[in-house]
Design a protein around this motif. Structure first.
Motif, mmCIF file in Angstrom:
data_model
loop_
_atom_site.group_PDB
_atom_site.id
_atom_site.type_symbol
_atom_site.label_atom_id
_atom_site.label_comp_id
_atom_site.label_asym_id
_atom_site.label_seq_id
_atom_site.Cartn_x
_atom_site.Cartn_y
_atom_site.Cartn_z
ATOM 1 N N LEU B 23 4.837 -1.377 4.274
ATOM 2 C CA LEU B 23 3.832 -1.625 3.245
ATOM 3 C C LEU B 23 4.362 -0.785 1.877
ATOM 4 C CD1 LEU B 23 0.192 -1.435 4.820
ATOM 5 C CD2 LEU B 23 1.332 -3.405 3.545
ATOM 6 N N ALA B 24 4.870 0.569 2.143
ATOM 7 C CA ALA B 24 5.388 1.531 0.852
ATOM 8 C C ALA B 24 6.391 0.502 0.062
ATOM 9 C CB ALA B 24 6.079 2.449 1.660
ATOM 10 N N GLY B 25 7.034 -0.420 0.798
ATOM 11 C CA GLY B 25 7.773 -0.963 -0.059
ATOM 12 C C GLY B 25 7.176 -2.080 -1.091
ATOM 13 N N HIS B 26 5.994 -1.980 -0.771
ATOM 14 C CA HIS B 26 5.118 -3.058 -1.901
ATOM 15 C C HIS B 26 4.001 -2.184 -2.368
ATOM 16 C CE1 HIS B 26 6.303 -6.015 1.358
ATOM 17 N NE2 HIS B 26 6.292 -6.703 0.015
ATOM 18 N N ARG B 27 4.659 -0.956 -2.656
ATOM 19 C CA ARG B 27 3.625 0.101 -3.625
ATOM 20 C C ARG B 27 2.474 0.453 -2.824
ATOM 21 N NH1 ARG B 27 4.029 -3.311 -7.925
ATOM 22 N NH2 ARG B 27 1.691 -2.773 -8.338
ATOM 23 N N GLN B 28 2.368 0.202 -1.554
ATOM 24 C CA GLN B 28 1.019 0.443 -0.892
ATOM 25 C C GLN B 28 1.339 1.717 0.070
ATOM 26 O OE1 GLN B 28 -0.082 -3.643 0.595
ATOM 27 N NE2 GLN B 28 -1.975 -3.215 -0.695
ATOM 28 N N TYR B 29 0.526 2.660 0.217
ATOM 29 C CA TYR B 29 0.662 3.786 0.914
ATOM 30 C C TYR B 29 -0.820 3.866 1.924
ATOM 31 C CZ TYR B 29 4.392 4.769 -2.014
ATOM 32 O OH TYR B 29 5.513 4.533 -2.452
ATOM 33 N N VAL B 30 -0.613 4.334 3.138
ATOM 34 C CA VAL B 30 -1.656 4.246 4.016
ATOM 35 C C VAL B 30 -1.932 5.655 4.500
ATOM 36 C CG1 VAL B 30 -2.516 3.424 6.326
ATOM 37 C CG2 VAL B 30 -0.739 2.111 4.976
ATOM 38 N N PHE B 31 -3.198 5.877 4.400
ATOM 39 C CA PHE B 31 -3.689 7.121 4.963
ATOM 40 C C PHE B 31 -4.761 7.169 5.729
ATOM 41 C CE2 PHE B 31 -2.196 7.749 0.357
ATOM 42 C CZ PHE B 31 -1.356 8.891 0.682
ATOM 43 N N PRO B 90 2.767 0.033 -10.665
ATOM 44 C CA PRO B 90 4.305 -0.181 -10.569
ATOM 45 C C PRO B 90 5.107 0.785 -10.957
ATOM 46 C CG PRO B 90 3.312 -1.895 -11.510
ATOM 47 C CD PRO B 90 2.083 -0.837 -11.466
ATOM 48 N N GLY B 91 6.249 1.292 -10.317
ATOM 49 C CA GLY B 91 7.171 2.241 -10.868
ATOM 50 C C GLY B 91 6.747 3.521 -10.299
ATOM 51 N N GLN B 92 5.783 3.638 -9.666
ATOM 52 C CA GLN B 92 5.073 4.965 -9.180
ATOM 53 C C GLN B 92 5.251 5.094 -7.818
ATOM 54 O OE1 GLN B 92 1.388 5.690 -10.526
ATOM 55 N NE2 GLN B 92 2.223 6.753 -12.403
ATOM 56 N N THR B 93 5.914 6.259 -6.949
ATOM 57 C CA THR B 93 5.946 6.418 -5.510
ATOM 58 C C THR B 93 5.099 7.493 -5.028
ATOM 59 O OG1 THR B 93 7.958 7.424 -5.810
ATOM 60 C CG2 THR B 93 8.219 5.066 -5.537
ATOM 61 N N ILE B 94 4.956 7.444 -3.766
ATOM 62 C CA ILE B 94 4.504 8.621 -3.246
ATOM 63 C C ILE B 94 5.565 9.250 -1.955
ATOM 64 C CG2 ILE B 94 2.475 9.663 -1.720
ATOM 65 C CD1 ILE B 94 0.652 7.822 -2.997
#
Lengths: 484, 100
Positions: B23-31, B90-94
């Motif tokens: 998911l991180a590849g699709h700008r989605q982060y899981v918490f 878009p363009g942002q990462t964690i």
């Protein structure tokens, strides 16, 4: 890939290999692929862990370690090829730095052997002097083999053969030993029945019953008899005198020796046989002596591992290959009551000497360009088969069968080795047994000799068709005249 | 009316699994988040903690399946928690630095 090569003492080479970052990365990725299959990271199936997560999980250092396991041998092999290093054992690796990656490998290489001026080595060859006495002894024993026994009517004397009834008893032995019509020679120094018996026979008369008593020596071999008194009852039936054949041409011809038909030739043959026999016995010692001389003059640089391997070989041989398994080795060590470390230390000197000898002989083979042709191997195999065949040698089938035993690739290789070593030793004997040099006479002679061996027509231009052996003889004569 | 939860108590931990990495590849982060937290609270917390712009927040309650031991009895209940899938601009990462 940058490589720094440095020669270390004891025939070792240190290789400093700097590996490109790109290559390191490639191997890191492969290491990740391998490791991720082995390591369980929660949340991921085995083999599916991304590099970033794995690195965080096991640590970068562990990952690098894994990568090096594959990378180091690979770059090491490449370095060996590009630097043309002849490694003879496993290298010791150490990591000098990680950024950039620099690996140091210390590897034992082929020994460096310099025989120095071995061509001027001289050692007096042991002289073999055959005395007149030895020749006449040999002749007597030949005559004895062809002696005729002639009955005579007189008392027993030395060198007679006696036919008699003998009853022996030794103190404490219940049953006497009886022998009827026993025929035996009465010869000084030989033992018939019990020691001391023959001596008592001298002067005894024929046809009369005699009683002999004597004490056996205290140090007699059979313990239960030592020091006891031996009692003999003996009746001599016949005394036969040994009539040795006259040494004349007729006798010589009757011996049917090839190329020997006169007494003078016979004498010469016996002398030369004795000579070569004695030389054969001495040549081994002489060869050992000059090989050690060669070891002493040569400069040797060889890695420790050769000695270790030789020690392994000695242990293996002496333990009857028990050392192939750890238990076998332990059992054997217990049996001889030694520890492995102690034993290795003990064997070190011996192994070291063996290695040194093997190295100089190996180098000698190279320096002298000694080679063995297939025909020579064939000839050696034939002669071996002939020897082994023995009585069956006349049977071509059995010779062929025995020949088959040796005529395998392995057998040929081992025979080739033996022949090469033998030839090398012979060459060394040839070099060392030249007369002691005054000044530089000998080296010049040996140079000439080398030339003679290389091209016979150049050395002796007057006799082009002469064989190599004759040419060498010619060189030898020159040596002598130079000195005179 | 949702219960007041302090912004620092909304996010419990990042969830690092194969799926979350995908998911991180699709700008989605899981918490994993506090059970009581709602989407606006999660959005605010993530924006504050990672200095990003959050586009969408999806949440779900994770109920572990009750496992039975060999006697047919329950060997306890897996914890119940709330998961939040946060999509950033878009363009942002964690970057997660936790979880070592």
């Amino acid at each position: 890939m940058a490589i720094t090569k440095e020669r270390l003492p004891r025939a070792r080479v240190s290789l400093e290999i700097e590996v490109d970052q790109e290559r390191v990365e490639k191997h890191m990725d492969r290491a990740v692929a391998r490791l991720s299959k082995q390591v369980r990271v929660p949340g991921f199936r085995p083999g599916k862990v991304p590099r970033r997560n794995l690195e965080r999980h096991v640590g970068t250092a562990a990952l690098l370690q894994e990568a090096l396991e594959e990378l180091v041998p690979e770059v090491y092999q490449e370095a060996l090829l590009s630097e043309e290093i002849d490694a003879i054992d496993q290298p010791e690796f150490s990591l000098k730095s990680t950024e950039p990656l620099v690996v140091t490998a210390i590897v034992p290489v082929r020994p460096d052997v310099d025989l120095k001026d071995y061509k001027s080595l001289r050692a007096p060859k042991p002289e073999v002097n055959i005395t007149e006495e030895q020749v006449s002894d040999a002749l007597t024993s030949i005559r004895r083999r062809h002696a005729v026994l002639e009955p005579v009517d007189r008392v027993v004397a030395w060198n007679d053969t006696v036919r008699a009834d003998v009853t022996v008893s030794v103190d404490g032995q219940a049953e006497p030993h009886v022998e009827e019509d026993a025929e035996f020679p009465v010869r000084e120094g030989s033992v018939v029945s019990l020691p001391g018996f023959v001596e008592k026979l001298i002067g005894l008369e024929r046809g009369v019953a005699h009683h002999i008593e004597f004490d056996l020596p205290e140090d007699f071999g059979a313990e239960e008899l030592a020091g006891k008194t031996a009692k003999y009852d003996i009746t001599i039936h016949e005394v036969k005198q040994e009539v040795l054949p006259e040494v004349d041409d007729e006798f010589v011809v009757s011996l049917d020796e090839e190329g020997v038909s006169t007494v003078a030739e016979m004498d010469a043959r016996i002398r030369s046989d004795l000579q070569s026999q004695a030389e054969r016995m001495l040549i081994g010692d002489y060869q050992d002596e000059i090989v050690d001389l060669l070891v002493a003059t040569a400069s040797l640089d060889y890695p420790e591992v050769l000695v270790d391997r030789e020690i392994d070989r000695i242990i293996d041989r002496e333990s009857n290959h028990a050392s192939h398994t750890p238990e076998g080795l332990n059992n054997w060590l217990n049996a001889v009551g030694k520890t492995l470390e102690g034993l290795r230390e003990e064997l070190k000197e011996r192994a070291d000497l063996t290695v040194r000898r093997a190295l100089v002989i190996g180098q000698l083979i190279e320096d002298e360009a000694i080679e063995v042709t297939d025909e020579m191997i064939d000839a050696e195999i034939d002669s071996l088969a002939g020897q082994m065949g023995g009585a069956g040698a006349s049977n071509p089938d059995s010779v062929a069968a025995i020949r088959g035993l040796f005529d395998t690739p392995d057998g040929r290789a081992s025979i080739k080795n033996q022949l090469i070593t033998k030839t090398a030793l012979e060459r060394l004997v040839e070099i060392c047994s030249q007369p002691e040099s005054e000044g530089d006479a000998a080296p010049r002679a040996s140079r000439r000799r080398r030339g003679a061996a290389a091209s016979s027509d150049e050395a002796t231009d007057d006799s082009v068709d002469e064989s190599a052996a004759t040419t060498e003889d010619g060189a030898e004569t020159t040596t002598e005249t130079t000195e005179a | 009316m949702p219960k007041e939860i302090h912004v620092y108590e909304v996010l419990r931990r990042p969830i690092v699994t194969e799926k979350s990495t995908l998911l991180a590849g699709h700008r989605q982060y899981v918490f994993e988040v506090a059970v009581g937290a709602n989407k606006p609270q999660i959005k605010a917390a993530v924006e504050k903690a990672f200095n990003v712009t959050v586009e969408t927040v999806n949440t779900t309650m994770a109920h572990g399946r009750r496992r039975k031991n060999k006697f047919g009895k329950s060997a306890g209940e897996p914890p119940v928690y709330k998961k939040a899938m946060v999509k950033v601009a878009p363009g942002q990462t964690i970057e997660f630095f936790e979880g070592v």
